[in-house]
Design an enzyme around this catalytic site. Structure first.
Site, PDB file in Angstrom:
ATOM      1  CE1 TYR A 152     -40.817   2.975  18.849  1.00 42.73           C
ATOM      2  CE2 TYR A 152     -41.261   1.637  16.917  1.00 42.73           C
ATOM      3  CZ  TYR A 152     -40.863   1.739  18.230  1.00 42.73           C
ATOM      4  OH  TYR A 152     -40.492   0.606  18.922  1.00 42.73           O
TER       5      TYR A 152
HETATM    6  N1  LIG Z   1     -43.165  -4.151  22.615  1.00 42.20           N
HETATM    7  C1  LIG Z   1     -42.813  -4.187  21.336  1.00 42.20           C
HETATM    8  O1  LIG Z   1     -43.531  -4.739  20.499  1.00 42.20           O
HETATM    9  C2  LIG Z   1     -41.538  -3.538  20.890  1.00 42.20           C
HETATM   10  C3  LIG Z   1     -41.103  -3.780  19.585  1.00 42.20           C
HETATM   11  C4  LIG Z   1     -39.931  -3.200  19.145  1.00 42.20           C
HETATM   12  C5  LIG Z   1     -39.210  -2.399  19.985  1.00 42.20           C
HETATM   13  N2  LIG Z   1     -39.660  -2.173  21.244  1.00 42.20           N
HETATM   14  C6  LIG Z   1     -38.853  -1.297  22.082  1.00 42.20           C
HETATM   15  O2  LIG Z   1     -38.601  -1.912  23.311  1.00 42.20           O
HETATM   16  C7  LIG Z   1     -38.407  -0.914  24.301  1.00 42.20           C
HETATM   17  C8  LIG Z   1     -39.162  -1.293  25.546  1.00 42.20           C
HETATM   18  O3  LIG Z   1     -40.547  -1.295  25.268  1.00 42.20           O
HETATM   19  P1  LIG Z   1     -41.527  -2.332  25.960  1.00 42.20           P
HETATM   20  O4  LIG Z   1     -42.120  -3.149  24.894  1.00 42.20           O
HETATM   21  O5  LIG Z   1     -40.862  -2.982  27.100  1.00 42.20           O
HETATM   22  O6  LIG Z   1     -42.689  -1.339  26.442  1.00 42.20           O
HETATM   23  P2  LIG Z   1     -43.090  -0.787  27.874  1.00 42.20           P
HETATM   24  O7  LIG Z   1     -44.109   0.255  27.624  1.00 42.20           O
HETATM   25  O8  LIG Z   1     -43.448  -1.922  28.775  1.00 42.20           O
HETATM   26  O9  LIG Z   1     -41.725  -0.153  28.403  1.00 42.20           O
HETATM   27  C9  LIG Z   1     -41.257   1.080  27.983  1.00 42.20           C
HETATM   28  C10 LIG Z   1     -40.715   1.744  29.199  1.00 42.20           C
HETATM   29  O10 LIG Z   1     -40.092   2.983  28.822  1.00 42.20           O
HETATM   30  C11 LIG Z   1     -40.352   3.857  29.866  1.00 42.20           C
HETATM   31  N3  LIG Z   1     -40.206   5.245  29.465  1.00 42.20           N
HETATM   32  C12 LIG Z   1     -40.820   5.891  28.453  1.00 42.20           C
HETATM   33  N4  LIG Z   1     -40.483   7.184  28.465  1.00 42.20           N
HETATM   34  C13 LIG Z   1     -39.630   7.349  29.502  1.00 42.20           C
HETATM   35  C14 LIG Z   1     -38.958   8.450  30.047  1.00 42.20           C
HETATM   36  N5  LIG Z   1     -39.105   9.678  29.528  1.00 42.20           N
HETATM   37  N6  LIG Z   1     -38.143   8.272  31.113  1.00 42.20           N
HETATM   38  C15 LIG Z   1     -38.015   7.032  31.658  1.00 42.20           C
HETATM   39  N7  LIG Z   1     -38.633   5.945  31.192  1.00 42.20           N
HETATM   40  C16 LIG Z   1     -39.444   6.113  30.134  1.00 42.20           C
HETATM   41  C17 LIG Z   1     -41.802   3.564  30.257  1.00 42.20           C
HETATM   42  O11 LIG Z   1     -42.111   4.102  31.532  1.00 42.20           O
HETATM   43  C18 LIG Z   1     -41.793   2.061  30.225  1.00 42.20           C
HETATM   44  O12 LIG Z   1     -41.424   1.521  31.467  1.00 42.20           O
HETATM   45  C19 LIG Z   1     -38.831   0.415  23.675  1.00 42.20           C
HETATM   46  O13 LIG Z   1     -37.679   1.158  23.347  1.00 42.20           O
HETATM   47  C20 LIG Z   1     -39.569  -0.004  22.422  1.00 42.20           C
HETATM   48  O14 LIG Z   1     -39.450   0.948  21.401  1.00 42.20           O
HETATM   49  C21 LIG Z   1     -40.801  -2.726  21.728  1.00 42.20           C
END
Ligand SMILES: NC(=O)c1ccc[n+]([C@@H]2O[C@H](COP(=O)([O-])OP(=O)(O)OC[C@H]3O[C@@H](n4cnc5c(N)ncnc54)[C@H](O)[C@@H]3O)[C@@H](O)[C@H]2O)c1
Length: 249
Positions: A152
């Site tokens: 990651y």
């Molecule tokens: N939540 C946190 O603490 C956090 C921190 C840092 C970065 N992020 C980043 O933020 C972004 C969004 O994450 P989030 O927190 O909203 O989580 P989340 O799980 O709510 O959303 C992630 C989304 O990505 C989609 N996804 C994953 N694989 C996929 C694929 N192959 N095709 C289409 N869609 C796909 C999932 O279906 C989901 O809707 C991510 O890139 C994550 O790495 C999140």
């Protein structure tokens, strides 16, 4: 920014969903793209109910043809696109010894290669509009990793440099590209975090009180997408309640 078009991946939940709703409320036409049809359709319906314009697209970002279709269908439906926000993400756990090759590959495919595919198709459309913006949802682990997140963290670091590369390569087309780096955000992404561990984790590592909500990150995305940020490109925006500022305790 009324009349502008944003395409958001991972729009079915978390930060992508909150961003879709925020852009919709701000008058943007929104393409909510994601893996689960029912979820992106629900987001599009919510925007439409509030009087906005939205299109739901079921896509798997790990398929190059889905990224191409996402941009083509968005352009056909709304007549063009102005902003691409890649928010879909995948976070396997483990150091390099514990990581499977499949998880390693999937982390890079979802977090980096899919952005490359989407941007490859989006940039020519942005050029025809006289410019636009790409936002990549990276993460603070792409700047400073945590233990046990090798695939990651490495993939998010790559996503950050991909943002900088796109910024340099297409700046003269007025295409901007920035990376967003959230800390701990209250989304399903962290569903595996031990419930009683969140408060202790935030107390130890996050200086500001409270839990970062998806809408907080959506506000940053909306700013970076807007004309208010028209001279900002190739930058990394941390939204982490102060975690990266230094050692808190
Ligand atoms: N939540 C946190 O603490 C956090 C921190 C840092 C970065 N992020 C980043 O933020 C972004 C969004 O994450 P989030 O927190 O909203 O989580 P989340 O799980 O709510 O959303 C992630 C989304 O990505 C989609 N996804 C994953 N694989 C996929 C694929 N192959 N095709 C289409 N869609 C796909 C999932 O279906 C989901 O809707 C991510 O890139 C994550 O790495 C999140």
């Amino acid at each position: 920014m009324s009349g502008k078009v944003v395409v958001i991946t991972g729009a079915g939940s978390g930060i992508g969903r909150a961003s879709a709703l925020a852009f919709g409320a701000a008058g943007w036409s929104v393409v909510a793209a994601g893996r689960t049809r029912a979820k992106v359709e629900a987001v599009a319906a919510e925007i439409a109910t509030s009087g906005g314009q939205a299109l739901a697209l079921e896509i798997d970002v790990t398929r190059p043809e889905d990224n191409a279709r996402m941009i083509a269908d968005s352009t056909a439906h709304f007549g063009g696109i102005d902003v691409l926000f890649c928010s879909a993400g995948y976070r396997p756990d483990g150091g390099v010894v514990e990581s499977s090759d499949a998880d390693w590959d999937m982390a890079f495919t979802v977090n980096v290669t899919s952005v490359y595919w989407a941007a490859k198709h989006a940039i020519p459309i942005l050029r025809t509009r006289g410019g636009g913006a790409i936002l990549i949802n990276a993460g603070t682990f792409g700047i400073r990793p945590a233990k046990g997140k090798a695939a990651y963290a490495a993939s998010k670091a790559a996503a950050i440099n991909l943002a900088r590369s796109i910024a340099l390569d297409y700046a003269r087309d007025s295409v901007r590209c920035n990376a967003i780096c959230p800390g701990y955000v209250d989304t399903p992404f962290n569903a595996d975090f031990p419930t009683n561990g969140v408060a202790a984790f935030l107390d130890e590592f996050q200086p500001l009180p409270g839990v970062i909500q998806p809408a907080d990150v959506a506000s940053l995305a909306l700013f970076l997408a807007s004309d208010a940020a028209k001279m900002i490109t190739g930058q990394v925006f941390v939204i982490d309640g102060g975690q990266q500022a230094g050692i808190f305790r």
